[in-house]
Write an enzyme that holds these catalytic residues in place. Structure first.
Site, PDB file in Angstrom:
ATOM      1  N   LYS A   1      14.642  -7.418  21.540  1.00  0.00           N
ATOM      2  CA  LYS A   1      15.056  -8.751  21.987  1.00  0.00           C
ATOM      3  C   LYS A   1      16.554  -8.784  22.256  1.00  0.00           C
ATOM      4  CE  LYS A   1      11.442 -10.977  19.257  1.00  0.00           C
ATOM      5  NZ  LYS A   1      11.130 -11.832  18.092  1.00  0.00           N
TER       6      LYS A   1
ATOM      7  N   TYR B   1      15.926 -15.738  25.181  1.00  0.00           N
ATOM      8  CA  TYR B   1      15.964 -14.298  24.931  1.00  0.00           C
ATOM      9  C   TYR B   1      15.047 -13.527  25.864  1.00  0.00           C
ATOM     10  CZ  TYR B   1      12.149 -15.392  21.541  1.00  0.00           C
ATOM     11  OH  TYR B   1      11.015 -15.852  20.919  1.00  0.00           O
TER      12      TYR B   1
ATOM     13  N   ASP C   1       5.083 -19.966   9.922  1.00  0.00           N
ATOM     14  CA  ASP C   1       6.158 -19.278   9.197  1.00  0.00           C
ATOM     15  C   ASP C   1       6.114 -19.597   7.701  1.00  0.00           C
ATOM     16  OD1 ASP C   1       7.046 -18.050  11.483  1.00  0.00           O
ATOM     17  OD2 ASP C   1       8.624 -19.514  11.886  1.00  0.00           O
TER      18      ASP C   1
ATOM     19  N   HIS D   1      13.519 -10.565  13.256  1.00  0.00           N
ATOM     20  CA  HIS D   1      14.427 -11.550  13.846  1.00  0.00           C
ATOM     21  C   HIS D   1      14.115 -12.954  13.339  1.00  0.00           C
ATOM     22  CE1 HIS D   1      15.819 -14.285  17.165  1.00  0.00           C
ATOM     23  NE2 HIS D   1      16.917 -13.604  16.870  1.00  0.00           N
TER      24      HIS D   1
ATOM     25  N   HIS E   1      10.292 -12.746  12.501  1.00  0.00           N
ATOM     26  CA  HIS E   1       9.241 -12.208  13.347  1.00  0.00           C
ATOM     27  C   HIS E   1       9.519 -10.747  13.699  1.00  0.00           C
ATOM     28  CE1 HIS E   1       8.768 -16.647  14.754  1.00  0.00           C
ATOM     29  NE2 HIS E   1       8.104 -16.419  13.633  1.00  0.00           N
TER      30      HIS E   1
END
Length: 201
Positions: free
Chosen positions: A72, A132, A169, A119, A62
């Site tokens: 992040k 996170y 995804d 990420h 992402h």
């Protein structure tokens, strides 16, 4: 807390001291002073995220449009995971490269990835929790993904784990397709954004 630059520029690993005793343990996965010393500016807190995953779950890759992007700061309060950071910034000397760090509830290491970096992670055991801090709130219009199993990226997923992906995804474009469609951030714009954050900090 110890800070270490990772092989992808603008990403860092942080290792706190862990204090165990007869009750359990205590650790401080995020410490602002150590963060500012390593990164050069404070971390803006706009949103905190929490995921709970079974073994083999892969989330990512992402990334967000930059600016403003979404930095992040990631740690694992339960279980263990392999965290992967990908340099998706067009024009970067490390474009297309990745680095990885094991995060778990033993050492309580954290990783920071600046805006423009991609990420992803895989849960290495059942009931793994990832938490996170995000520098910007979720922005559906500016969020993107790349299929984490794309052979062009060749990410280091363990061979003994059967990957579990979301439909989103799975259907995400490959690395080359994302590049061809102009979805990827540009390195110069990202660097200018980092410099602005340091000046403001």
């Amino acid at each position: 807390m110890q800070a270490r630059r990772l092989s992808i520029p603008d990403s860092f690993e942080f290792t706190p001291r862990v204090f165990p005793d007869h009750r359990g343990l205590f650790a401080a996965p995020f410490q602002e002073e150590a963060f500012i010393e390593a990164v050069g500016h404070p971390l803006r807190l706009a949103q905190t995220n929490h995921s709970f995953s079974r073994r083999g779950t892969i989330r990512g890759v992402h990334f967000a449009d930059t600016p403003p992007g979404q930095a992040k700061y990631v740690y694992c309060p339960r279980g263990s995971l392999l965290d992967v950071i990908v340099d998706l910034r067009v024009g970067s000397p490390n474009f297309g490269e990745w680095t990885s760090v094991v995060l778990d509830s033993v050492q309580y290491k954290s990783v920071y990835l600046a805006e423009g970096l991609g990420h992803a992670f895989v849960a290495l055991e059942d009931e793994t929790v990832m938490a996170y801090i995000c520098s910007e709130p979720y922005n559906p219009a500016g969020e993107h993904g790349i299929n984490p199993l794309d052979p062009d990226l060749a990410l280091p997923w363990p061979r003994d784990i059967e990957p579990v992906l979301s439909e989103k995804d799975t259907d995400a474009p490959g690395f080359q397709e994302a590049l061809d469609k102009g979805l990827l951030p540009h390195y110069d714009e990202c660097v200018a954004h980092y410099e602005k954050l340091r000046a403001q900090g």
